[in-house]
Design a protein around this motif. Structure first.
Motif, short mmCIF file in Angstrom:
data_model
loop_
_atom_site.label_atom_id
_atom_site.label_comp_id
_atom_site.label_asym_id
_atom_site.label_seq_id
_atom_site.Cartn_x
_atom_site.Cartn_y
_atom_site.Cartn_z
N UNK A 31 0.82 -1.20 0.00
CA UNK A 31 0.00 0.00 0.00
C UNK A 31 0.86 1.25 0.00
N UNK A 32 0.41 2.28 -0.72
CA UNK A 32 1.05 3.59 -0.72
C UNK A 32 -0.04 4.66 -0.77
N UNK A 72 10.08 1.15 -2.33
CA UNK A 72 9.88 2.54 -1.95
C UNK A 72 8.86 3.19 -2.88
N UNK A 73 7.93 3.90 -2.27
CA UNK A 73 6.94 4.67 -3.01
C UNK A 73 7.33 6.14 -2.89
N UNK A 74 7.12 6.90 -3.94
CA UNK A 74 7.45 8.32 -3.93
C UNK A 74 6.37 9.10 -4.66
N UNK A 123 -2.37 0.08 -9.83
CA UNK A 123 -3.60 0.75 -10.18
C UNK A 123 -3.54 2.16 -9.62
N UNK A 124 -4.30 3.07 -10.21
CA UNK A 124 -4.36 4.44 -9.70
C UNK A 124 -5.80 4.92 -9.84
N UNK A 125 -6.64 4.40 -8.98
CA UNK A 125 -8.07 4.74 -9.01
C UNK A 125 -8.36 6.05 -8.27
N UNK A 143 -3.82 7.28 -3.80
CA UNK A 143 -3.43 5.90 -3.60
C UNK A 143 -2.80 5.27 -4.84
N UNK A 144 -1.73 4.51 -4.63
CA UNK A 144 -1.02 3.88 -5.75
C UNK A 144 -0.48 2.52 -5.27
N UNK A 145 -1.34 1.53 -5.12
CA UNK A 145 -0.90 0.23 -4.61
C UNK A 145 -0.11 -0.57 -5.66
#
Lengths: 109, 117
Positions: free
Chosen positions: B22-23, B90-92, B67-69, B73-75
């Motif tokens: 999760x991000x 890593x999420x950025x 996905x980017x609904x 959020x960008x899981x």
């Protein structure tokens, strides 16, 4: 190979000393950025230097950029134990970031 | 406080299992990115998204899906097709897209360490 290559790979200094790390890259850039990563954590943005700038300061940080040599250096003055971390350069073209392999800095108290 | 939250901090995956990282960001940033970090290597781009309902493959997208609904959020799903998923993820995010993102730097989350057991 990576666009940004940091040198040295690892550096160990005494508290109060200065730390210098270098980054070399291969292609033209829009800007170059330095990030710090504490062990097991995300990266933190430190400083950005644009391709038309030669030197930039932020607190105890000094960054230089030599586009003719395709290289940059990060100087941390009067280092502290809390500066212990890995430092990465990121070269930025039109919009794509390419991160180097990092310099692991250890500051001994 | 504004920032990026990654969860979980540690994740264990069995062989053949899909897992989702999760991000979430509350910075109102347009663009979001997923990187993979292996020991002694730099960050490698997996996927990125410049706008809701749109995303592009990065340099090492095979075995991953996103996905980017929602803007926030960008899981990232690590599928069973990813043969060597053990790594630090890593999420950025960045405030602007494209050239704008180049001029303002990234904000990173604290990462998720994925281990195959």
């Amino acid at each position: 190979s990576q666009q940004g290559e940091e040198d040295p790979q690892a550096l160990s200094i005494q508290e109060g000393e200065n730390a210098t790390m270098n980054c070399s890259y291969k292609t033209s850039i829009n800007n170059l950025q330095w990030y710090r990563q504490n062990s097991g954590r995300g990266l933190v943005h430190l400083i950005l230097i644009r391709s038309n700038e030669r030197e930039k300061h932020s607190g105890r940080l000094r960054v230089t950029l030599d586009t003719s040599k395709k290289s940059s250096s990060l100087l941390i003055t009067a280092s502290r134990a809390a500066d212990t971390a890995s430092y990465f350069c990121a070269t930025v073209g039109t919009y794509k970031y390419i991160f180097g392999t990092g310099t692991r800095l250890k500051v001994l108290a | 406080d504004g920032g990026i939250t990654q969860s979980p901090k540690y994740l264990f995956r069995k062989e053949g299992q899909n897992v989702t990282l999760s991000c979430e960001q509350n910075l109102n940033h347009d663009a979001m990115y997923w990187y993979r970090q292996d020991p002694g290597q730099g960050l490698r781009l997996i996927y990125y998204s410049q706008i809701v309902n749109d995303f592009q493959k990065g340099d090492i997208a095979e075995g991953y899906s996103v996905s980017r609904e929602k803007k926030e959020s960008f899981p990232l799903t690590v599928t069973s097709a990813q043969k060597n998923p053990t790594a630090f993820y890593l999420c950025a995010s960045s405030m602007y897209r494209d050239k704008g993102a180049a001029n303002y730097g990234y904000t990173f989350g604290s990462g998720t360490r994925l281990t195959v057991v």
